[in-house]
Design a protein around this motif. Structure first.
Motif, short mmCIF file in Angstrom:
data_model
loop_
_atom_site.label_atom_id
_atom_site.label_comp_id
_atom_site.label_asym_id
_atom_site.label_seq_id
_atom_site.Cartn_x
_atom_site.Cartn_y
_atom_site.Cartn_z
N UNK A 19 -4.97 -43.22 5.38
CA UNK A 19 -4.48 -44.07 4.31
C UNK A 19 -5.64 -44.66 3.51
N UNK A 20 -5.36 -45.05 2.28
CA UNK A 20 -6.34 -45.74 1.47
C UNK A 20 -6.52 -47.14 2.04
N UNK A 21 -7.75 -47.55 2.27
CA UNK A 21 -8.00 -48.87 2.84
C UNK A 21 -7.88 -48.85 4.35
N UNK A 22 -7.47 -49.97 4.91
CA UNK A 22 -7.37 -50.09 6.36
C UNK A 22 -6.10 -49.44 6.89
N UNK A 23 -6.17 -49.00 8.13
CA UNK A 23 -5.00 -48.40 8.76
C UNK A 23 -5.41 -47.32 9.74
N UNK A 24 -4.44 -46.60 10.24
CA UNK A 24 -4.73 -45.49 11.16
C UNK A 24 -4.10 -44.21 10.61
N UNK A 25 -4.76 -43.13 10.88
CA UNK A 25 -4.36 -41.82 10.36
C UNK A 25 -3.15 -41.27 11.12
#
Length: 70
Positions: A19-25
């Motif tokens: 994802x764009x920015x923070x997060x997990x794939x």
């Protein structure tokens, strides 16, 4: 899918952009049919942080003995 490929004797590696920015794939596993084609991608984890504007790119590794003729 735009190209399901052919010649898969084993399950290929599936790569999904994050994802764009923070997060997990997100994580997916390819499903191979009896014709040695990728018939679908099973989503194992949908990831976190994707927004309505995010369109992840899904890449599938080429089959064994793949040769780019172009």
């Amino acid at each position: 899918m735009t190209n399901d490929g052919v010649g898969y004797s084993t399950t290929p590696i599936v790569s999904i952009s994050g994802p764009t920015g923070l997060g997990s794939t997100a994580v997916g596993i390819a499903v191979i049919n009896q014709d040695t084609e990728v018939s679908s991608i099973r989503i194992v984890s949908s990831g976190i942080g994707y927004t309505a504007g995010d369109t992840p790119t899904v890449t599938i590794s080429p089959p064994p003995h793949y040769r780019d003729w172009e």
